[in-house]
Design a protein around this motif. Structure first.
Motif, mmCIF file in Angstrom:
data_model
loop_
_atom_site.group_PDB
_atom_site.id
_atom_site.type_symbol
_atom_site.label_atom_id
_atom_site.label_comp_id
_atom_site.label_asym_id
_atom_site.label_seq_id
_atom_site.Cartn_x
_atom_site.Cartn_y
_atom_site.Cartn_z
ATOM 1 N N ALA A 53 0.821 -1.209 0.000
ATOM 2 C CA ALA A 53 0.000 0.000 0.000
ATOM 3 C C ALA A 53 0.856 1.260 0.000
ATOM 4 O O ALA A 53 0.537 2.241 -0.675
ATOM 5 N N MET B 124 -5.472 -1.185 0.109
ATOM 6 C CA MET B 124 -5.088 0.034 0.817
ATOM 7 C C MET B 124 -5.892 0.254 2.099
ATOM 8 O O MET B 124 -5.308 0.584 3.146
ATOM 9 N N VAL C 57 0.026 4.886 5.524
ATOM 10 C CA VAL C 57 -0.921 5.011 4.418
ATOM 11 C C VAL C 57 -2.006 5.981 4.879
ATOM 12 O O VAL C 57 -2.587 5.811 5.947
ATOM 13 N N VAL D 235 -4.424 7.375 -0.500
ATOM 14 C CA VAL D 235 -5.314 6.353 -1.050
ATOM 15 C C VAL D 235 -6.160 6.937 -2.179
ATOM 16 O O VAL D 235 -6.238 6.371 -3.273
#
Length: 273
Positions: free
Chosen positions: A152, A216, A235, A240
């Motif tokens: 991710a 993600m 993340v 994202v």
């Protein structure tokens, strides 16, 4: 012409006709069936991504081995979409052929893409929540969860242009997998047709928007549980969404323009009067 491709397979011209007919039916499907089938497709692709991460989390495998084997197991997701029946945004980019031939209007195409993309996201994120709750990411001493976060972060760090191009290349192969699956008459035919193109795009590191809608959010869940004081990069929702926008656009260009558009010009465009 079909004799050139064997008695058991549809020819490319026949595939083009079938893609248009199926595309028209998909575009005219009611919103609720479309949404529910979209949720299923998002979950199916998430299952394929889950298996891919499992393979990639094994450090004993070499780079090429893990890439190819991971791509092979990822194809489970699209195989389930094709055989079990579901509505997948990336595959539905082929609906453009029915629009280009005048069988449906642009409104129906956009409605299909919008509903299906959102429903795919619901299915993919929903599966991520279930997988996380199951403790799956703790497998292999937590290596599975670590691999999810690693993937991710790599996706989040892609530039817009790189993610766009990887999305284009991905959906060329995904739509070719769907196209070739339409040539088959049996489940085995469809499995073989789906497997190789999907294995190719996954092994090459290209970007699939719906798979990213699973990976993600799952990474965000894993990193949240790990430690609030970690010094590692995280993340984020901005990262994202940036990835999703670029990859969705790339998938559209690859599937709608470079597969559906090209095949329409070759097989279905009528000469001017």
């Amino acid at each position: 012409m079909s004799d050139l491709y064997g008695a058991d397979a549809y020819s490319p011209v026949e595939i083009a006709r079938r893609i248009e007919s199926v595309g028209e039916a998909k575009a005219r499907l009611g919103v609720w069936p479309l949404a529910l089938l979209g949720v299923l497709a998002g979950a199916f692709i998430g299952l394929g991504a889950m298996l891919f991460v499992l393979v990639k989390s094994d450090p004993s495998l070499g780079f090429a081995t893990s890439a190819l084997l991971g791509g092979l197991v990822f194809s489970t997701g699209l195989f389930m979409v094709v055989v079990a029946g579901a509505e997948l945004f990336t595959g539905n980019n082929l609906i453009v052929m029915a629009w280009a031939d005048g069988r449906i209007g642009a409104r129906l195409v956009l409605r299909n893409w919008g509903v299906v993309c959102l429903a795919n996201g619901v299915g993919a994120v929903g599966l991520a929540l279930l997988v996380f709750a199951s403790g799956h990411t703790d497998l292999n001493g937590g290596a599975v969860g670590q691999q999810v976060v690693k993937m991710a972060l790599a996706k989040q760090d892609l530039s817009f242009g790189t993610a766009l191009v990887r999305g284009i290349l991905c959906n060329i192969l995904v739509c070719m997998a769907v196209w070739m699956a339409m040539a088959g008459r049996s489940v085995v035919d469809k499995a073989v047709a789906v497997m190789l193109p999907v294995m190719a795009f996954v092994a090459a590191g290209f970007e699939h928007s719906i798979a990213n809608m699973y990976l993600m959010p799952l990474a965000m869940l894993v990193q949240h549980e790990a430690s609030a004081a970690t010094a590692l990069p995280l993340v984020t929702w901005s990262g994202v969404l940036g990835n999703w926008v670029a990859v969705i656009l790339g998938n559209l260009l690859g599937g709608a323009v470079l597969v559906a558009g090209v095949y329409h010009v070759i097989y279905r465009r009528q000469p001017p009067a």
